[in-house]
Write a protein that holds these residues in place. Structure first.
Motif, PDB file in Angstrom:
ATOM      1  N   LYS B  33       0.753  -0.865  -0.073  1.00 56.95           N
ATOM      2  CA  LYS B  33      -0.119   0.222   0.022  1.00 56.95           C
ATOM      3  C   LYS B  33       0.917   1.073  -0.270  1.00 56.95           C
ATOM      4  CE  LYS B  33      -4.188   0.247   2.711  1.00 56.95           C
ATOM      5  NZ  LYS B  33      -4.640  -0.440   3.913  1.00 56.95           N
ATOM      6  N   ARG B  34       1.971   1.366   0.864  1.00 55.43           N
ATOM      7  CA  ARG B  34       2.503   2.271   0.726  1.00 55.43           C
ATOM      8  C   ARG B  34       3.897   2.407  -0.328  1.00 55.43           C
ATOM      9  NH1 ARG B  34       4.703   0.704   5.681  1.00 55.43           N
ATOM     10  NH2 ARG B  34       6.514  -0.408   4.338  1.00 55.43           N
ATOM     11  N   GLY B  35       3.950   1.044  -0.748  1.00 54.44           N
ATOM     12  CA  GLY B  35       4.893   1.009  -2.008  1.00 54.44           C
ATOM     13  C   GLY B  35       4.483   1.616  -3.583  1.00 54.44           C
ATOM     14  N   LEU B  36       2.817   1.155  -3.581  1.00 53.22           N
ATOM     15  CA  LEU B  36       1.973   1.268  -4.791  1.00 53.22           C
ATOM     16  C   LEU B  36       1.356   3.003  -4.638  1.00 53.22           C
ATOM     17  CD1 LEU B  36       1.059  -1.917  -5.445  1.00 53.22           C
ATOM     18  CD2 LEU B  36       2.401  -0.642  -6.843  1.00 53.22           C
ATOM     19  N   MET B  37       1.018   3.103  -3.209  1.00 51.36           N
ATOM     20  CA  MET B  37       0.376   4.213  -2.919  1.00 51.36           C
ATOM     21  C   MET B  37      -0.907   4.027  -3.360  1.00 51.36           C
ATOM     22  SD  MET B  37       2.331   8.301  -3.130  1.00 51.36           S
ATOM     23  CE  MET B  37       0.943   8.925  -2.293  1.00 51.36           C
ATOM     24  N   LEU B  38      -1.475   2.737  -2.876  1.00 51.80           N
ATOM     25  CA  LEU B  38      -2.889   2.456  -3.754  1.00 51.80           C
ATOM     26  C   LEU B  38      -3.737   1.740  -2.585  1.00 51.80           C
ATOM     27  CD1 LEU B  38      -2.669   0.725  -6.901  1.00 51.80           C
ATOM     28  CD2 LEU B  38      -3.531  -1.026  -5.452  1.00 51.80           C
ATOM     29  N   GLU B  39      -4.997   1.519  -2.404  1.00 49.74           N
ATOM     30  CA  GLU B  39      -5.373   0.691  -0.679  1.00 49.74           C
ATOM     31  C   GLU B  39      -6.250  -0.065  -2.254  1.00 49.74           C
ATOM     32  OE1 GLU B  39      -8.029   3.680   1.284  1.00 49.74           O
ATOM     33  OE2 GLU B  39      -6.839   4.806   0.542  1.00 49.74           O
ATOM     34  N   GLU B  40      -7.300   0.130  -2.927  1.00 51.38           N
ATOM     35  CA  GLU B  40      -8.276  -0.989  -3.722  1.00 51.38           C
ATOM     36  C   GLU B  40      -7.995  -0.656  -5.075  1.00 51.38           C
ATOM     37  OE1 GLU B  40     -11.749   0.556  -0.854  1.00 51.38           O
ATOM     38  OE2 GLU B  40     -12.233   0.916  -2.946  1.00 51.38           O
ATOM     39  N   LYS B  41      -8.669  -1.293  -6.187  1.00 48.18           N
ATOM     40  CA  LYS B  41      -9.010  -1.122  -7.280  1.00 48.18           C
ATOM     41  C   LYS B  41     -10.202  -1.909  -7.809  1.00 48.18           C
ATOM     42  CE  LYS B  41      -6.710  -5.750  -9.321  1.00 48.18           C
ATOM     43  NZ  LYS B  41      -6.207  -6.423 -10.444  1.00 48.18           N
ATOM     44  N   SER B  42     -10.569  -1.671  -8.949  1.00 47.25           N
ATOM     45  CA  SER B  42     -11.671  -1.598  -9.247  1.00 47.25           C
ATOM     46  C   SER B  42     -11.250  -2.903 -10.300  1.00 47.25           C
ATOM     47  CB  SER B  42     -12.444  -0.753  -9.803  1.00 47.25           C
ATOM     48  OG  SER B  42     -11.588  -1.057 -11.885  1.00 47.25           O
ATOM     49  N   VAL B  43     -13.381  -3.596 -10.308  1.00 50.54           N
ATOM     50  CA  VAL B  43     -12.968  -4.953 -10.412  1.00 50.54           C
ATOM     51  C   VAL B  43     -13.820  -5.539 -12.271  1.00 50.54           C
ATOM     52  CG1 VAL B  43     -12.822  -7.914 -11.065  1.00 50.54           C
ATOM     53  CG2 VAL B  43     -11.284  -6.342  -8.891  1.00 50.54           C
ATOM     54  N   PRO B  44     -13.951  -6.049 -13.414  1.00 43.62           N
ATOM     55  CA  PRO B  44     -15.125  -5.975 -14.621  1.00 43.62           C
ATOM     56  C   PRO B  44     -15.604  -7.030 -13.630  1.00 43.62           C
ATOM     57  CG  PRO B  44     -13.196  -6.734 -15.280  1.00 43.62           C
ATOM     58  CD  PRO B  44     -12.790  -6.063 -13.573  1.00 43.62           C
ATOM     59  N   SER B  45     -17.190  -7.043 -14.345  1.00 42.80           N
ATOM     60  CA  SER B  45     -17.715  -8.002 -13.539  1.00 42.80           C
ATOM     61  C   SER B  45     -17.240  -9.866 -14.887  1.00 42.80           C
ATOM     62  CB  SER B  45     -20.055  -8.015 -13.106  1.00 42.80           C
ATOM     63  OG  SER B  45     -19.848  -7.494 -12.588  1.00 42.80           O
ATOM     64  N   PRO B  46     -18.241 -10.898 -14.865  1.00 41.55           N
ATOM     65  CA  PRO B  46     -18.132 -11.347 -15.718  1.00 41.55           C
ATOM     66  C   PRO B  46     -18.367 -10.878 -16.738  1.00 41.55           C
ATOM     67  CG  PRO B  46     -18.725 -12.607 -13.924  1.00 41.55           C
ATOM     68  CD  PRO B  46     -18.257 -11.070 -13.716  1.00 41.55           C
ATOM     69  N   ASP B  47     -19.554 -10.172 -16.583  1.00 46.32           N
ATOM     70  CA  ASP B  47     -20.301  -9.716 -18.166  1.00 46.32           C
ATOM     71  C   ASP B  47     -19.969  -8.977 -18.497  1.00 46.32           C
ATOM     72  OD1 ASP B  47     -20.981  -8.315 -16.280  1.00 46.32           O
ATOM     73  OD2 ASP B  47     -23.288  -9.437 -16.669  1.00 46.32           O
ATOM     74  N   GLN B  48     -18.126  -7.824 -18.347  1.00 45.27           N
ATOM     75  CA  GLN B  48     -18.254  -7.119 -18.558  1.00 45.27           C
ATOM     76  C   GLN B  48     -16.671  -7.037 -19.294  1.00 45.27           C
ATOM     77  OE1 GLN B  48     -18.469  -5.186 -15.046  1.00 45.27           O
ATOM     78  NE2 GLN B  48     -19.672  -3.372 -16.330  1.00 45.27           N
ATOM     79  N   ASP B  49     -16.366  -6.291 -20.577  1.00 44.81           N
ATOM     80  CA  ASP B  49     -15.417  -6.014 -20.973  1.00 44.81           C
ATOM     81  C   ASP B  49     -14.967  -4.878 -21.781  1.00 44.81           C
ATOM     82  OD1 ASP B  49     -17.048  -6.301 -22.850  1.00 44.81           O
ATOM     83  OD2 ASP B  49     -16.688  -8.332 -23.953  1.00 44.81           O
ATOM     84  N   THR B  50     -13.704  -4.798 -22.363  1.00 43.01           N
ATOM     85  CA  THR B  50     -13.563  -3.240 -23.045  1.00 43.01           C
ATOM     86  C   THR B  50     -14.497  -3.090 -23.691  1.00 43.01           C
ATOM     87  OG1 THR B  50     -10.974  -3.427 -22.776  1.00 43.01           O
ATOM     88  CG2 THR B  50     -11.933  -1.910 -25.084  1.00 43.01           C
ATOM     89  N   ILE B  51     -16.015  -3.831 -24.636  1.00 44.84           N
ATOM     90  CA  ILE B  51     -16.220  -3.418 -25.002  1.00 44.84           C
ATOM     91  C   ILE B  51     -17.889  -2.775 -24.958  1.00 44.84           C
ATOM     92  CG2 ILE B  51     -18.331  -4.448 -26.242  1.00 44.84           C
ATOM     93  CD1 ILE B  51     -16.290  -6.304 -28.061  1.00 44.84           C
ATOM     94  N   THR B  52     -18.337  -3.817 -23.696  1.00 43.60           N
ATOM     95  CA  THR B  52     -19.271  -2.978 -22.850  1.00 43.60           C
ATOM     96  C   THR B  52     -19.417  -1.538 -21.618  1.00 43.60           C
ATOM     97  OG1 THR B  52     -18.571  -4.445 -20.728  1.00 43.60           O
ATOM     98  CG2 THR B  52     -20.159  -6.139 -22.496  1.00 43.60           C
ATOM     99  N   MET B  53     -17.779  -1.608 -21.064  1.00 41.92           N
ATOM    100  CA  MET B  53     -16.909  -0.176 -21.090  1.00 41.92           C
ATOM    101  C   MET B  53     -17.467   0.806 -21.460  1.00 41.92           C
ATOM    102  SD  MET B  53     -14.825  -1.679 -17.914  1.00 41.92           S
ATOM    103  CE  MET B  53     -13.616  -1.679 -19.304  1.00 41.92           C
ATOM    104  N   SER B  54     -17.099   0.468 -23.202  1.00 38.79           N
ATOM    105  CA  SER B  54     -16.442   1.673 -23.535  1.00 38.79           C
ATOM    106  C   SER B  54     -18.061   1.634 -24.033  1.00 38.79           C
ATOM    107  CB  SER B  54     -15.681   0.996 -25.310  1.00 38.79           C
ATOM    108  OG  SER B  54     -14.543   0.716 -24.851  1.00 38.79           O
ATOM    109  N   VAL B  55     -18.593   1.300 -24.623  1.00 38.37           N
ATOM    110  CA  VAL B  55     -20.511   1.402 -24.643  1.00 38.37           C
ATOM    111  C   VAL B  55     -20.606   2.245 -23.826  1.00 38.37           C
ATOM    112  CG1 VAL B  55     -22.890   0.978 -24.784  1.00 38.37           C
ATOM    113  CG2 VAL B  55     -20.567  -0.731 -26.211  1.00 38.37           C
ATOM    114  N   GLU B  56     -20.891   2.137 -22.152  1.00 38.35           N
ATOM    115  CA  GLU B  56     -21.130   2.676 -21.077  1.00 38.35           C
ATOM    116  C   GLU B  56     -20.684   4.104 -21.021  1.00 38.35           C
ATOM    117  OE1 GLU B  56     -23.634   2.070 -19.663  1.00 38.35           O
ATOM    118  OE2 GLU B  56     -23.862   0.751 -20.716  1.00 38.35           O
ATOM    119  N   ALA B  57     -19.214   4.168 -21.320  1.00 38.29           N
ATOM    120  CA  ALA B  57     -18.522   5.475 -21.480  1.00 38.29           C
ATOM    121  C   ALA B  57     -19.150   6.540 -22.197  1.00 38.29           C
ATOM    122  CB  ALA B  57     -17.379   5.638 -20.955  1.00 38.29           C
TER     123      ALA B  57
END
Lengths: 130, 348
Positions: B33-57
């Protein structure tokens, strides 16, 4: 399992919720058909369904069709869209206990299923809490 | 006058904490956490990918641009996680948005820089007068090998930008690109996970190219760090963008609005574009923004934008990036995460 050509034929309704509106009795119906199921009129126009609605009823699928086997258990609901059309679809991103009749939902574009490891990826709409 | 006429973000609601990943691999969570300055990260659902997220954005970008999607002449998606090896992501996204058939599309790949590449090309086609509107999207469902340092940061998200000539939200002042052949991170064909050069990804890679692009565009425009209200850098971890900002003479306050990485992770091609979306969410008319992406391999694209009065009109027409990041989160355990990311080998 559906073929790429069948999936392709359904793209306008699966991707963009394209429906028909009867120019005589004004009924909106989905999926699109060649004639109005109510008054048999052929004078139809293309319309797009609303992307928000509420849950009328739902069930949890635990014994799914083969192409959905990786996804079970999953929720399937009938959603009344804001334009009055009822649409069946999966309700995702929501714990089963949190799904309620009357819950507001909106449409999101998701992957519906994959045709095996090497076949095409099939996309379409699902519902998520609004 | 050309520039951004609409922008939109999408972040999946699943998260996993650094502690949850560290627990499985016997790693020391506080030092990660200190080294990366990072606490958590987002994770796609199994039915999400680059295509589905691109459509929503993209749908969120269209809500702000308020244009007919059929008028979009080019749509480019930058990602290193295009769902198909052969078959474009762009056709699916364009079809879902109603952009087809009269449009040009291409899928870009340049590690984490692919998103700004799409933006660079779409914007410059608008400037050249070839198209009326162009869309550039950065999206990724990033891969990190189990137990590797990348697993703590590789996240998912997308941001989309529509460029045009009228009703501008942020005017483009200049663009600049800086790149060399630097093998700091790669994934060979048929390999599931990328490999990287460890510390080699720092000085000769990220820092050299980000500072090169930032200094180059500032010099060309006779501008200094204090001339900008906000700056957005690529965010592979929390530390790198803050350190590169300091090296260039930027203050933390100029970086913070677009610094999403501590709660989002590295969304690869979506990283600096999402930072730009979050910065536009809080920017005021007249603000000057500097965007500098980075992609391993290696290179950086730089953009200077001047925010216009129209930002106030469009800001609340679609979800704000920070709201997508902070609200309605669903925390996963490692087992669910491994299933969602297909890290578990199943029988055929």
């Amino acid at each position: 399992m559906s073929t790429p050509s069948r999936y392709w034929r359904e793209i306008p309704q699966r991707y963009r919720l394209e429906a028909n509106k009867c120019n005589r009795c004004k009924l909106i119906f989905f999926p699109p058909r060649l004639l109005c199921p109510e008054c048999k009129n052929r004078d139809l126009e293309k319309t797009k369904l609303a992307e928000k609605g509420e849950v009328i009823t739902y069930t949890i699928i635990r014994v799914p069709p083969a192409q959905f086997s990786d996804q079970a258990p999953y929720a399937v609901g009938i959603i009344e869209l804001k334009d009055g059309v009822n649409l069946t679809g999966q309700i995702v991103d929501c714990a089963f206990d949190d799904i309620k009749i009357g819950m507001k939902v909106k449409l999101e574009f998701r992957k519906l299923f994959e045709q095996g490891h090497a076949g095409i990826l099939c996309y379409g709409y699902k519902f998520v809490p609004d | 006058m050309e520039g951004i006429i609409g922008y939109g973000a999408y972040i999946p609601r699943n998260r996993i904490k650094v502690e949850e990943i560290a627990k499985v691999w016997g790693a020391d969570a506080p030092s990660y956490k200190r080294g990366l300055m990072l606490e958590e990260k987002s994770v796609p659902s199994p039915d999400q990918d680059t295509i589905t997220m691109s459509v929503e954005a993209s749908k969120n970008a269209l809500k702000r641009a308020k244009i007919d999607p059929a008028d979009i002449g080019a749509l480019y998606i930058g990602s290193e996680s295009h769902p198909y090896a052969v078959k474009p992501s762009g056709t699916v996204v364009a079809e879902a948005l109603g952009v087809t058939p009269e449009a040009h599309t291409a899928d870009f790949e340049f590690a984490c820089k692919a998103g700004t590449e799409g933006m660079f090309v779409a914007l410059n086609l608008v400037k050249a007068g070839v198209i009326k509107f162009g869309m550039g999207i950065g999206a990724d469902t990033s891969q990190g090998a189990p137990g590797d340092a990348l697993e703590y940061s590789a996240a998912a998200g997308a941001a989309a930008f529509i460029f045009g000539r009228d009703k501008i939200v942020a005017k483009i002042v200049d663009t600049y690109a800086y790149m060399t052949d630097t093998p700091d991170f790669w994934r060979r064909e048929y390999q599931y996970y990328p490999q990287h050069g460890g510390r080699f990804t720092g000085e000769p890679a990220y820092f050299k190219h980000v500072t090169g692009a930032a200094r180059g565009i500032m010099q060309n425009n006779d501008m200094k760090p204090e001339d900008f209200n906000y700056v957005i850098f690529h965010q592979p971890n929390g530390k790198f963008p803050l350190r590169v900002g300091k090296m260039l003479g930027f203050k933390k306050e100029q970086i913070e609005p677009g610094w999403l990485v501590n709660k989002l992770g590295n969304t690869y091609s979506g990283s600096s574009p999402l930072g730009l979306a979050a910065t536009l969410d809080i920017a005021k008319p007249g603000d000057m923004l500097l965007l500098v992406s980075y992609g391993s391999g290696a290179g950086s694209d730089a953009f200077i934008f001047k925010v216009t009065d129209r930002i106030e009109e469009v800001r609340n027409l679609a979800p704000l990036t920070r709201d997508l990041l902070d609200k309605n989160k669903n925390y996963l355990e490692y087992g669910e995460y491994a299933k969602f990311r297909r890290k578990i080998r199943k029988a055929d």
